[in-house]
Design a protein around this motif. Structure first.
Motif: not given
Length: 828
Positions: A360-365, A314-321, A393-402
């Motif tokens: 839906a994406i914005n809500e789960v992030i 999420l921070p870099s907006d990069q999908f690996t598929i 969606v996993d969040h970092a310890p500070d609450g930032t979506p990761s």
């Protein structure tokens, strides 16, 4: 003047008196000399040697003969240098000692001397000058005593102390000696560090030599004082692992009493294990997440509608598929591995569905956690299809979506089935005439619709499963990738380099174990069956079971007098026994009775939805005295990741392995349990005839590693093929790489004598590894073939067809052993 008679008589009397006096003095002198001689000769523990001023021996007592070895007649008249070492004589040591004796009145000395036998001995002694009454120098007396044993022991003790000190100075573990302080109520209240090695400061983070522990950690837990105080008072050692808040670290400690009991001293040896404990906490958290996906794992194993998987940073907006995702949507797989932005991913979404997908994406992030959403996408054929995206969606310890891993599932068929179902229901409601006839006509259609719906529900579970599996495997890949990045950094110490390498190896082992257990449950694991006596195998493994269960569990083994042969994978059989034993141990909380029974059976009872089966079986039962299994949970215990244990206490895959092994071996597992009365797990495996006594060939050790051997490697994956050829080259083998079965046969046709072994993958496009091996066996019967596979349905269903099998992933050591084993067949 002439003397008178009277004068002569007086003089004569005087002379007689003088003679009597001289005779008395002479007698006293003789008596004194006799006494001194007796002392001289009776001192057998002391060597007494008398010399003239030039060092020539004039007298030699019995003690000298006893200590030095020469008799008096051998030494009198010889030089005292005779019992000194040649190097001391050459250095003028004897003359120096006599000079010191004359100047100082005595000369003390300790050094090596030599006996008559040539043996050296360590002596302490003194040399003193001899003078007459007129202070005329008459010579010297040297007194020696043998101190060899004391000297050798002293040297050894000094060396031992030096070695011990060196160990303490260089060992990685921290060592210290502490002295306890007790208050008036005999409670330990403090302790002082008397000694500490250099590692102490590294392991504890503080240099406390000579200080009281409360100076550094005034709020240190009472546990530390009580534990060390108990060791000091009871003189009983202690081993423990505990956290010290004052040091902010976990310590693994060994404490033993030392010195006099009144000194209240304790030696402690400890290591900082904070990093390991934190790693264990992370592992427990990961296992807890894996257990949350139990139902999804089981259903997904039976379905097969996965489109592909993704991982969105999420921070870099990069999908690996993965490659399947890329193929489905016409994307470049190379870009999928390096990263694609969200805008490019959603470009294929149906215009009518893009707004709902964005919401839906914005809500789960924003909230984090599980995600599921259905929408239409344009596939590579240009048509739109319904898919369902499942992820988390996993969040970092500070609450930032990761991160946002997930999986895409094809739900086109399910939605079609749902539409058909809705249409059928509407039609049924509209029916008001000839209801019974029409219901009968539609019953068949409805049953098909329900079956399709049930299948679609399984497909839905795949999304939930693979989202969790992808998350868990991405966790493992994070450890591996992070360790690789750390290894690439300059200046990494050897200790840290080894730690990162061990982390990669341990993570790969955990991934291998997880996939192996999942394959076992799905009955898709490649087994290596052989005919063996199940009773003998249980007898062999029983000692290990006793070790695993502990001393408080009584393990009883009941075996038949006759062999009970089965045709199964011996390693998986032993693993199933161990998994059931460990499950029983945990159920009994480490205390109770466990009975292992092997017996013949003429039928297998009805198990779950399967009817009873008559035939020859071997029944292997484990009965425990635990609390039993609740009725509502018996149907769940074989599900992957299902467990009633706490976090970090198990993966929930043990009984899944037992279930998969028995089913794949042609048998089944039966459970009987009454709450409060324990449980019995019974494996039913088909019984076969024994093969008789088979002579075991002695290992052929004549082939040295890579000695002139050439391996034909057949592998369609270029990266795996490159690894295999490089690994074999490191082992000293020559290699030729063929990318498929046809090319391998072409290489052999140009000169089969060049090759000693063919090493082939199983799953390849065109000709499989099994088919290639069969063709080589037909064309070149003496050329050995070894197969390798991580998973193959062909092997899972039909076995290895007589070829040696090396399971992926394999280590270089396993590869070397397997190659040497099959290479022996060519030499024969």
């Amino acid at each position: 003047m002439p003397m008178t008679r009277e004068d002569l008589e007086a003089e004569n009397a005087r002379l007689r008196a003088q003679v009597a006096t001289l005779e008395s003095s002479l007698n006293a002198l003789v008596a004194s000399a006799a006494r001194q001689r007796a002392i001289f000769d009776s001192s057998t523990d002391f060597a007494m040697v008398i010399t003239d001023p030039n060092g020539i021996i004039t007298d030699w007592n019995t003690g000298a003969e006893h200590v030095i070895g020469w008799a008096a007649e051998e030494m009198i008249g010889d030089n005292a240098e005779r019992f000194f070492l040649p190097e001391d004589v050459a250095n003028g040591r004897v003359d120096h000692e006599m000079t010191r004796a004359l100047e100082d009145g005595r000369a003390s000395d300790e050094r090596w001397h030599v006996r008559k036998t040539g043996e050296r001995f360590w002596a302490s002694g003194e040399m003193m000058p001899l003078h007459d009454g007129g202070n005329v120098h008459l010579g010297f007396v040297k007194i020696l005593r043998d101190r060899t044993e004391e000297h050798v022991a002293g040297v050894a003790l000094k060396q031992a102390k030096e070695r011990f000190q060196t160990i303490l100075e260089t060992v990685d573990s921290a060592f210290a000696i502490i002295q306890l302080k007790f208050d008036a109520d005999d409670r330990p209240v403090d302790y002082r560090f008397i000694e500490a090695n250099p590692a102490f400061a590294r392991q504890s983070g503080a240099d406390l030599r000579g200080k009281w522990v409360t100076e550094h950690a005034p709020d240190l837990e009472r546990f530390w004082f009580e534990t060390y105080g108990r060791v000091a008072r009871t003189r009983e050692p202690a081993n423990f692992e505990s956290y010290a808040e004052g040091f902010a670290r976990w310590f693994d400690v060994r404490a033993v009493p030392v010195g006099d009991p009144d000194e209240l001293q304790v030696a402690i040896l400890f290591n900082d294990v904070t990093e390991r404990r934190e790693a264990e906490d992370r592992l427990r958290a990961s296992e807890a997440l894996a257990r949350e996906n139990v139902e999804r794992v089981q259903l997904a194993l039976a379905a097969g509608a996965i489109v592909g998987t993704w991982h969105w940073d999420l921070p870099s907006d990069q999908f690996t598929i993965d490659e399947a995702f890329a193929r489905a949507f016409g994307l470049d797989p190379a870009l999928g591995r390096s990263g694609i932005p969200l805008a490019q991913i959603v470009a294929t979404v149906h215009p009518d569905d893009q707004e709902g997908l964005a919401e839906a994406i914005n809500e789960v992030i924003a909230r984090g956690g599980a995600y599921a959403h259905q929408y239409r996408v344009r596939r590579v054929d240009g048509n739109y299809y319904w898919i369902e995206a499942n992820g988390r969606v996993d969040h970092a310890p500070d609450g930032t979506p990761s991160s946002f891993p997930g999986v895409l599932i094809d739900v086109q068929e399910r939605r079609a089935v749902a539409a058909q179902r809705d249409s059928a229901i509407a039609a049924l409601r509209a029916l008001n005439e000839n209801l019974e006839q029409r219901v009968a006509e539609r019953t068949g259609e409805l049953m098909k619709a329900k079956d399709a719906l049930r299948q679609s529900q399984k497909v839905e579970a795949i999304g939930q499963l693979t989202g969790g599996v992808a998350h868990d495997f991405n966790n493992l890949l994070t450890v591996i990738r992070g360790s690789v990045d750390l290894l690439r950094r300059p200046g990494v110490s050897d200790d840290r380099r080894q730690r990162y390498i061990d982390a990669i190896s341990d993570t790969a082992d955990r991934a291998t174990k997880l996939t192996g257990q999942l394959l076992a449950f799905a009955r898709r694991q490649s087994l290596t069956p052989e005919v063996f006596d199940a009773a003998a195998s249980v007898r062999t493994i029983s000692d290990m079971v006793r070790t695993l269960t502990g001393s408080r569990i009584k393990v009883s083994v009941r075996l038949p007098s006759e062999p009970c042969h089965i045709d199964a994978d011996r390693s998986q059989f032993d693993t199933a026994i161990v998994n059931m034993a460990v499950n029983a141990r945990d159920a009994m909380k480490g205390e109770g009775d466990l009975t292992i029974t092997v017996a013949e059976a003429s039928r297998m009872p009805a198990i779950r939805t399967h009817p009873a089966v008559s035939g020859a079986f071997v029944a292997v039962s484990l009965t425990d005295s635990g609390p039993g299994i609740p009725t509502d949970r018996i149907d769940q215990i074989f599900e992957p990741f299902f467990t009633t244990k706490g976090v970090g206490e198990g993966t929930g895959l043990g009984l899944s392995q037992v279930f998969g092994f028995t089913k794949q071996s042609g048998g089944d597992i039966f459970v009987e349990s009454t709450e409060g009365e324990g449980a019995t797990f019974t494996m039913y495996l088909p019984r076969v005839e024994g093969l008789g006594d088979v002579a075991v060939e002695a290992g052929d050790t004549s082939l040295q590693l890579g000695e002139g051997a050439c391996i034909l490697v057949v592998e369609d994956n270029a990266e795996v093929g490159m690894f295999a050829t490089q690994a074999l080259a490191e082992l000293g083998y020559n290699t030729v790489l063929a990318m498929n079965g046809a090319k391998a046969l072409a290489e052999l046709a140009t000169g089969v004598e060049r090759f000693d072994v063919v090493f082939s993958d199983v799953m390849m496009p065109g000709m499989s590894g099994v088919e290639l091996g069969q063709e080589i066996a037909r064309l070149y019967p003496t050329l050995p073939v070894m197969l390798t596979s991580g998973y193959s349905e062909v092997l899972a269903q039909s076995g290895t067809h007589g070829f040696e099998l090396l399971h992926k992933p394999y280590s270089i050591d396993a590869l070397s052993r397997a190659i040497q084993k099959v290479a022996r067949y060519r030499r024969r």
